[in-house]
Design an enzyme around this catalytic site. Structure first.
Site, PDB file in Angstrom:
ATOM      1  CG  ASP A 127     -13.744  -7.035   1.757  1.00 17.28           C
ATOM      2  OD1 ASP A 127     -13.566  -6.334   2.773  1.00 17.28           O
ATOM      3  OD2 ASP A 127     -14.118  -6.564   0.663  1.00 17.28           O
ATOM      4  CE  LYS A 147       1.833 -17.714  -2.833  1.00 14.19           C
ATOM      5  NZ  LYS A 147       0.941 -18.894  -2.931  1.00 14.19           N
ATOM      6  CE1 TYR A 174      -3.489  -2.660   0.776  1.00 11.88           C
ATOM      7  CE2 TYR A 174      -4.628  -0.603   1.252  1.00 11.88           C
ATOM      8  CZ  TYR A 174      -4.668  -1.950   0.969  1.00 11.88           C
ATOM      9  OH  TYR A 174      -5.869  -2.589   0.892  1.00 11.88           O
TER      10      TYR A 174
HETATM   11  C1  IPM Z   1     -10.440  -1.180   4.038  1.00  7.12           C
HETATM   12  C2  IPM Z   1     -10.623  -0.539   2.701  1.00  7.12           C
HETATM   13  C3  IPM Z   1      -9.454   0.391   2.441  1.00  7.12           C
HETATM   14  C4  IPM Z   1      -8.194  -0.455   2.435  1.00  7.12           C
HETATM   15  C5  IPM Z   1      -9.557   1.229   1.153  1.00  7.12           C
HETATM   16  C6  IPM Z   1     -10.812   2.066   1.136  1.00  7.12           C
HETATM   17  C7  IPM Z   1      -8.337   2.090   0.949  1.00  7.12           C
HETATM   18  O1  IPM Z   1     -10.769  -1.505   1.710  1.00  7.12           O
HETATM   19  O2  IPM Z   1     -10.322  -0.443   5.042  1.00  7.12           O
HETATM   20  O3  IPM Z   1     -10.436  -2.404   4.118  1.00  7.12           O
HETATM   21  O4  IPM Z   1      -7.866  -1.089   1.417  1.00  7.12           O
HETATM   22  O5  IPM Z   1      -7.514  -0.481   3.458  1.00  7.12           O
HETATM   23 MG    MG Z   2     -10.969  -3.472   2.480  1.00  6.58          MG
END
Ligand code: IPM
Ligand code: MG
Length: 357
Positions: free
Chosen positions: A246, A186, A141
């Site tokens: 997620d 990984k 990131y």
């Molecule tokens: C999360 C979201 C964020 C991330 C995005 C909106 C930048 O998906 O908080 O999980 O990837 O961290």
């Molecule tokens: Mg997210």
């Protein structure tokens, strides 16, 4: 208690769920005799529209001074074509980084009343109680990026120090739970994962009261569906944590249910400085319809009360109100199945009544 709080409603369904969170904070203040000063500031796409910057300096300084920050969500199609560094999401990444919030706690469990909302069979979700500890200010990131029309690059970099501090925290949390720590990487492919694994072994490999296992991220994705109850604390890097949570939210029945706390080492007189947000995004497809699920945001409010204000009784009261409202049948569309669905604000009202009752 007197506390200084900031709300960042953001974009899409962000303002709808943040309003529910703020209502719960105000109700807690009333009911328990606290004085919460809550100031709203623009963030994300809304801030781009107002000021040209997804994280205006006034928003950042308000967040720095606050005891805790509650965020709705950021992003949306209106800003999709902007360069990466000028997107709404970049404001959130800068905020996490500027506040030193390297630890993102994402608890995953299944509400008793929602067992039938999970796509997994009831016997698989029995006993699911996972805490994902996601590294939040390093990795791919935050590495250098190069974006061309025929070639692009994202650098993934981790330092030993960055890994040590998140693993130390995860091990401590595992010790306070069931003593099982799964580190996800990984390491069969990535150099950063090899450093990750070696560092995890050095920090948590010989702790008496914590059992450590290493799992590859692809296998973890599978086990989360096959046997989610086998996990206690999962610690992992930024991108893997984003993806796996997620997936884990699906176990719970909806992405709209899960809360998160982002913490660092900074403290104030009551507790840790922190940023609290539901793990879902701005959901442009349902924005403005008043149907978003506020449960993830309200559960994030409970985490805020616990970690930043040390108000455990109040945090537990909010969590109990969520349980009771769901047990009484309150459902937004994402978890309603065949039942009638409530709007975001009616769902919030059901939770507020449960809190008051
Ligand atoms: C999360 C979201 C964020 C991330 C995005 C909106 C930048 O998906 O908080 O999980 O990837 O961290
Ligand atoms: Mg997210």
């Amino acid at each position: 208690m007197k506390a200084q709080l900031v709300a960042l409603p953001g974009d899409g369904i962000g303002p709808e769920v943040a309003a529910a969170g703020v209502a719960v904070l105000n109700a807690v203040a009333n009911q328990f005799g606290h004085d919460f000063e809550i100031n709203e500031h623009p963030m994300g796409g809304a801030a781009i529209d107002a000021t040209g910057d997804p994280l205006p300096a006034t928003t950042l300084s308000a967040c720095r001074e606050a005891d805790a920050v509650l965020l709705g969500a950021v992003g949306g199609p209106a800003w999709a074509d902007r360069p990466l560094g000028q997107r709404p999401e970049n404001g959130l990444l800068r905020l996490r980084s500027a506040l030193g919030l390297y630890a993102n706690l994402r608890p995953v469990s299944v509400y008793a009343a929602l067992r039938d909302a999970s796509p997994l069979r009831p016997e698989r979700i029995e006993g699911v109680d996972i805490l994902v500890v996601r590294e939040l200010t390093g990795g791919i990131y935050f590495g250098d990026k190069r974006e061309g029309t025929d070639e692009a690059e994202d650098v993934c970099r981790y330092t030993r120090t960055e890994i040590e501090r998140i693993v130390r925290l995860a091990a401590e949390l595992a010790r306070s739970r069931r003593g099982h720590l799964t580190s996800v990487d990984k390491a069969n492919v990535l150099a950063t994962s090899r450093l990750w694994r070696a560092t995890v072994d050095a920090v948590a490999g010989s702790l008496e009261d914590v059992t450590l296992e290493h799992l590859l991220v692809d296998a973890t994705a599978m086990h989360l569906i096959n046997a989610p109850a086998r996990f206690d604390v999962i610690v992992t890097e930024n991108l893997f944590g984003d993806i796996l949570t997620d997936e884990a939210a699906t176990i719970a029945g909806s992405l709209g249910l899960l809360p998160s706390a982002s913490l660092g080492d900074a403290r104030h007189e009551h507790g840790l400085r922190g940023l609290y947000e539901p793990i879902h995004g701005s959901a442009p497809d349902i924005a403005g319809q008043g149907i978003a699920n506020p449960v993830g945001t309200i559960a994030s409010v409970a985490m805020l009360l616990r970690h930043s204000l040390a108000l455990e009784t109040e945090a537990a009261a909010v969590e109990a109100a969520l349980e009771r409202a769901l047990a009484a049948g309150a459902r937004t569309a994402d978890i309603a199945g065949d039942r009638p669905a409530l709007s975001t604000s009616d769902m919030a009202d059901a939770i507020l009544s449960a809190l008051a009752g």
